[in-house]
Design a protein around this motif. Structure first.
Motif, PDB file in Angstrom:
ATOM      1  N   ILE A 278       0.845  -1.201   0.000  1.00  0.00           N
ATOM      2  CA  ILE A 278       0.000   0.000   0.000  1.00  0.00           C
ATOM      3  C   ILE A 278       0.880   1.252   0.000  1.00  0.00           C
ATOM      4  O   ILE A 278       0.672   2.182  -0.783  1.00  0.00           O
ATOM      5  N   THR A 279       1.905   1.247   0.859  1.00  0.00           N
ATOM      6  CA  THR A 279       2.823   2.387   0.948  1.00  0.00           C
ATOM      7  C   THR A 279       3.545   2.600  -0.384  1.00  0.00           C
ATOM      8  O   THR A 279       3.662   3.734  -0.853  1.00  0.00           O
ATOM      9  N   ALA A 280       4.000   1.501  -0.987  1.00  0.00           N
ATOM     10  CA  ALA A 280       4.729   1.598  -2.260  1.00  0.00           C
ATOM     11  C   ALA A 280       3.831   2.157  -3.360  1.00  0.00           C
ATOM     12  O   ALA A 280       4.272   2.980  -4.165  1.00  0.00           O
ATOM     13  N   GLU A 281       2.565   1.734  -3.371  1.00  0.00           N
ATOM     14  CA  GLU A 281       1.665   2.235  -4.421  1.00  0.00           C
ATOM     15  C   GLU A 281       1.421   3.728  -4.254  1.00  0.00           C
ATOM     16  O   GLU A 281       1.494   4.493  -5.218  1.00  0.00           O
ATOM     17  N   ARG A 282       1.175   4.148  -2.988  1.00  0.00           N
ATOM     18  CA  ARG A 282       0.933   5.574  -2.748  1.00  0.00           C
ATOM     19  C   ARG A 282       2.183   6.391  -3.099  1.00  0.00           C
ATOM     20  O   ARG A 282       2.094   7.454  -3.704  1.00  0.00           O
ATOM     21  N   GLN A 283       3.342   5.861  -2.754  1.00  0.00           N
ATOM     22  CA  GLN A 283       4.605   6.544  -3.049  1.00  0.00           C
ATOM     23  C   GLN A 283       4.814   6.683  -4.556  1.00  0.00           C
ATOM     24  O   GLN A 283       5.222   7.734  -5.043  1.00  0.00           O
ATOM     25  N   GLY A 284       4.504   5.610  -5.286  1.00  0.00           N
ATOM     26  CA  GLY A 284       4.636   5.630  -6.745  1.00  0.00           C
ATOM     27  C   GLY A 284       3.761   6.709  -7.359  1.00  0.00           C
ATOM     28  O   GLY A 284       4.198   7.468  -8.231  1.00  0.00           O
TER      29      GLY A 284
ATOM     30  N   GLU B  99      -3.820  14.823 -14.594  1.00  0.00           N
ATOM     31  CA  GLU B  99      -4.122  13.389 -14.669  1.00  0.00           C
ATOM     32  C   GLU B  99      -3.449  12.627 -13.519  1.00  0.00           C
ATOM     33  O   GLU B  99      -4.076  11.793 -12.859  1.00  0.00           O
ATOM     34  N   LYS B 100      -2.165  12.948 -13.292  1.00  0.00           N
ATOM     35  CA  LYS B 100      -1.427  12.276 -12.215  1.00  0.00           C
ATOM     36  C   LYS B 100      -2.012  12.625 -10.851  1.00  0.00           C
ATOM     37  O   LYS B 100      -2.078  11.781  -9.955  1.00  0.00           O
ATOM     38  N   GLU B 101      -2.427  13.885 -10.700  1.00  0.00           N
ATOM     39  CA  GLU B 101      -3.043  14.302  -9.432  1.00  0.00           C
ATOM     40  C   GLU B 101      -4.356  13.563  -9.208  1.00  0.00           C
ATOM     41  O   GLU B 101      -4.677  13.157  -8.097  1.00  0.00           O
ATOM     42  N   GLN B 102      -5.087  13.375 -10.310  1.00  0.00           N
ATOM     43  CA  GLN B 102      -6.366  12.660 -10.225  1.00  0.00           C
ATOM     44  C   GLN B 102      -6.137  11.189  -9.864  1.00  0.00           C
ATOM     45  O   GLN B 102      -6.848  10.635  -9.027  1.00  0.00           O
ATOM     46  N   ASP B 103      -5.119  10.590 -10.503  1.00  0.00           N
ATOM     47  CA  ASP B 103      -4.769   9.188 -10.197  1.00  0.00           C
ATOM     48  C   ASP B 103      -4.504   9.028  -8.701  1.00  0.00           C
ATOM     49  O   ASP B 103      -4.977   8.085  -8.071  1.00  0.00           O
ATOM     50  N   LEU B 104      -3.742   9.977  -8.173  1.00  0.00           N
ATOM     51  CA  LEU B 104      -3.394   9.924  -6.747  1.00  0.00           C
ATOM     52  C   LEU B 104      -4.642  10.081  -5.883  1.00  0.00           C
ATOM     53  O   LEU B 104      -4.874   9.311  -4.952  1.00  0.00           O
TER      54      LEU B 104
ATOM     55  N   GLU C 268       4.968  14.406  -8.545  1.00  0.00           N
ATOM     56  CA  GLU C 268       6.151  15.259  -8.373  1.00  0.00           C
ATOM     57  C   GLU C 268       6.948  15.389  -9.670  1.00  0.00           C
ATOM     58  O   GLU C 268       7.423  16.479 -10.003  1.00  0.00           O
ATOM     59  N   ALA C 269       7.051  14.277 -10.413  1.00  0.00           N
ATOM     60  CA  ALA C 269       7.780  14.300 -11.687  1.00  0.00           C
ATOM     61  C   ALA C 269       7.053  15.198 -12.685  1.00  0.00           C
ATOM     62  O   ALA C 269       7.682  15.986 -13.404  1.00  0.00           O
ATOM     63  N   ALA C 270       5.714  15.113 -12.707  1.00  0.00           N
ATOM     64  CA  ALA C 270       4.917  15.941 -13.627  1.00  0.00           C
ATOM     65  C   ALA C 270       5.042  17.416 -13.243  1.00  0.00           C
ATOM     66  O   ALA C 270       5.117  18.289 -14.114  1.00  0.00           O
ATOM     67  N   GLU C 271       5.087  17.692 -11.929  1.00  0.00           N
ATOM     68  CA  GLU C 271       5.257  19.075 -11.457  1.00  0.00           C
ATOM     69  C   GLU C 271       6.623  19.624 -11.876  1.00  0.00           C
ATOM     70  O   GLU C 271       6.728  20.764 -12.337  1.00  0.00           O
ATOM     71  N   ALA C 272       7.644  18.786 -11.728  1.00  0.00           N
ATOM     72  CA  ALA C 272       9.009  19.208 -12.077  1.00  0.00           C
ATOM     73  C   ALA C 272       9.119  19.479 -13.583  1.00  0.00           C
ATOM     74  O   ALA C 272       9.747  20.453 -14.005  1.00  0.00           O
ATOM     75  N   HIS C 273       8.464  18.608 -14.362  1.00  0.00           N
ATOM     76  CA  HIS C 273       8.475  18.768 -15.819  1.00  0.00           C
ATOM     77  C   HIS C 273       7.823  20.099 -16.203  1.00  0.00           C
ATOM     78  O   HIS C 273       8.377  20.882 -16.984  1.00  0.00           O
ATOM     79  N   LEU C 274       6.659  20.375 -15.618  1.00  0.00           N
ATOM     80  CA  LEU C 274       5.935  21.620 -15.903  1.00  0.00           C
ATOM     81  C   LEU C 274       6.764  22.838 -15.468  1.00  0.00           C
ATOM     82  O   LEU C 274       6.856  23.833 -16.199  1.00  0.00           O
ATOM     83  N   ALA C 275       7.399  22.756 -14.304  1.00  0.00           N
ATOM     84  CA  ALA C 275       8.203  23.873 -13.796  1.00  0.00           C
ATOM     85  C   ALA C 275       9.377  24.163 -14.731  1.00  0.00           C
ATOM     86  O   ALA C 275       9.695  25.315 -15.007  1.00  0.00           O
ATOM     87  N   ALA C 276       9.994  23.094 -15.263  1.00  0.00           N
ATOM     88  CA  ALA C 276      11.130  23.271 -16.179  1.00  0.00           C
ATOM     89  C   ALA C 276      10.675  23.959 -17.466  1.00  0.00           C
ATOM     90  O   ALA C 276      11.368  24.833 -17.996  1.00  0.00           O
ATOM     91  N   LEU C 277       9.494  23.569 -17.959  1.00  0.00           N
ATOM     92  CA  LEU C 277       8.965  24.180 -19.183  1.00  0.00           C
ATOM     93  C   LEU C 277       8.642  25.655 -18.952  1.00  0.00           C
ATOM     94  O   LEU C 277       8.940  26.511 -19.792  1.00  0.00           O
ATOM     95  N   ASN C 278       8.040  25.973 -17.795  1.00  0.00           N
ATOM     96  CA  ASN C 278       7.713  27.368 -17.474  1.00  0.00           C
ATOM     97  C   ASN C 278       8.976  28.220 -17.349  1.00  0.00           C
ATOM     98  O   ASN C 278       9.005  29.371 -17.783  1.00  0.00           O
ATOM     99  N   LYS C 279      10.014  27.612 -16.774  1.00  0.00           N
ATOM    100  CA  LYS C 279      11.284  28.310 -16.609  1.00  0.00           C
ATOM    101  C   LYS C 279      11.868  28.645 -17.986  1.00  0.00           C
ATOM    102  O   LYS C 279      12.312  29.759 -18.240  1.00  0.00           O
ATOM    103  N   ARG C 280      11.830  27.637 -18.875  1.00  0.00           N
ATOM    104  CA  ARG C 280      12.327  27.827 -20.241  1.00  0.00           C
ATOM    105  C   ARG C 280      11.531  28.936 -20.939  1.00  0.00           C
ATOM    106  O   ARG C 280      12.103  29.767 -21.654  1.00  0.00           O
ATOM    107  N   TYR C 281      10.209  28.969 -20.704  1.00  0.00           N
ATOM    108  CA  TYR C 281       9.376  29.990 -21.332  1.00  0.00           C
ATOM    109  C   TYR C 281       9.779  31.386 -20.864  1.00  0.00           C
ATOM    110  O   TYR C 281       9.908  32.308 -21.667  1.00  0.00           O
ATOM    111  N   ARG C 282      10.013  31.523 -19.556  1.00  0.00           N
ATOM    112  CA  ARG C 282      10.418  32.826 -19.015  1.00  0.00           C
ATOM    113  C   ARG C 282      11.791  33.248 -19.559  1.00  0.00           C
ATOM    114  O   ARG C 282      12.023  34.429 -19.838  1.00  0.00           O
TER     115      ARG C 282
END
Ligand SMILES: [Zn+2]
Length: 239
Positions: free
Chosen positions: A35-41, A127-132, A47-61
């Motif tokens: 259960i812990t491993a699934e929630r962590q995954g 989508e990832k937030e919804q999955d969680l 977190e990975a999707a957030e980091a990806h979005l943040a990197a794209l926004n940074k590049r845009y700026r």
């Protein structure tokens, strides 16, 4: 010794139940880990999707700043056009301004393309937030159910162990030592086996007809052993 086979049968079934409950309790930490491993995954995917979005926004700026700088350069060149002395210098400055504008256009194209990628990344994050969110409640309920089952199993185990002591107390000590000896010899820890239609249920082999007859006569004080698996055998009159 007086053979109380029914008491031994009950003793064995209580011990089997004790082992079953012990195994269920031993397996519980593994379920918690899963259960812990699934929630962590799921959390890591967010977190990975957030980091990806943040990197794209940074590049845009960065591109925005770069475009602004280039536009400033072009404006400075344009402001100096009236200061130039020769036509050649004028043409060169115009060319320089055009070149800068071309660079700005290139940056703007990249920014436009990046906006699409940012939209996709936002949708991906959602989508990832919804999955969680979808699994989180179910996982919490599952963990609570495991916790409750463990609590019940602990109580049940306590009651079974008391019951086992109670039954064991009713067994003649000589018979008990035969039982315990037979038990340690068996891989499945089952010292007793019922014989059904002359077949030992411990090893699934036929016992000799003579032995089967004796078993059915149920002579008291006479302990029967399966010649193949060495379990204490018994026969129950279905009638
Ligand atoms: Zn047998």
């Amino acid at each position: 010794m007086k053979i109380k086979i029914q008491t031994l049968v009950e003793l064995q079934s209580t011990e089997i139940e004790i082992r079953r409950v012990e195994q269920a309790l031993a397996a519980a930490p593994e379920r918690f880990d899963a259960i812990t491993a699934e929630r962590q995954g799921l959390t890591e995917a967010v977190e990975a999707a957030e980091a990806h979005l943040a990197a794209l926004n940074k590049r845009y700026r960065e591109l925005e700043r770069e475009a602004r700088e280039q536009q400033d350069r072009a404006a400075k060149r344009a402001a100096r056009l009236h200061e130039v002395k020769t036509n050649k210098e004028y043409q060169a400055t115009l060319k320089e301004i055009d070149d800068i504008k071309a660079v700005v256009l290139g940056i703007e194209d990249e920014m436009l393309a990046l906006l699409d990628t940012i939209d996709e990344a936002k949708a991906g994050l959602k989508e990832k937030e919804q999955d969680l969110a979808d699994r989180d409640q179910a996982l919490r309920e599952e963990a609570a159910a495991v916790e409750q089952a463990m609590e019940e199993d602990r109580k049940r185990l306590e009651a079974l162990r008391l019951r086992r002591e109670e039954i064991a107390g009713q067994v003649d000590s000589a018979l008990m030592s035969v039982y315990l000896r037979a038990q340690v010899q068996q891989r499945d820890r089952r010292a007793l086996a019922e014989v059904v239609n002359a077949v030992c249920q411990g090893c699934h082999m036929n016992i000799p007809p003579q032995l089967y007859n004796e078993l059915q006569r149920q002579e008291q004080g006479d302990l029967k052993i399966c010649p193949l698996c060495q379990r204490i055998i018994y026969w129950q009159n279905e009638a």
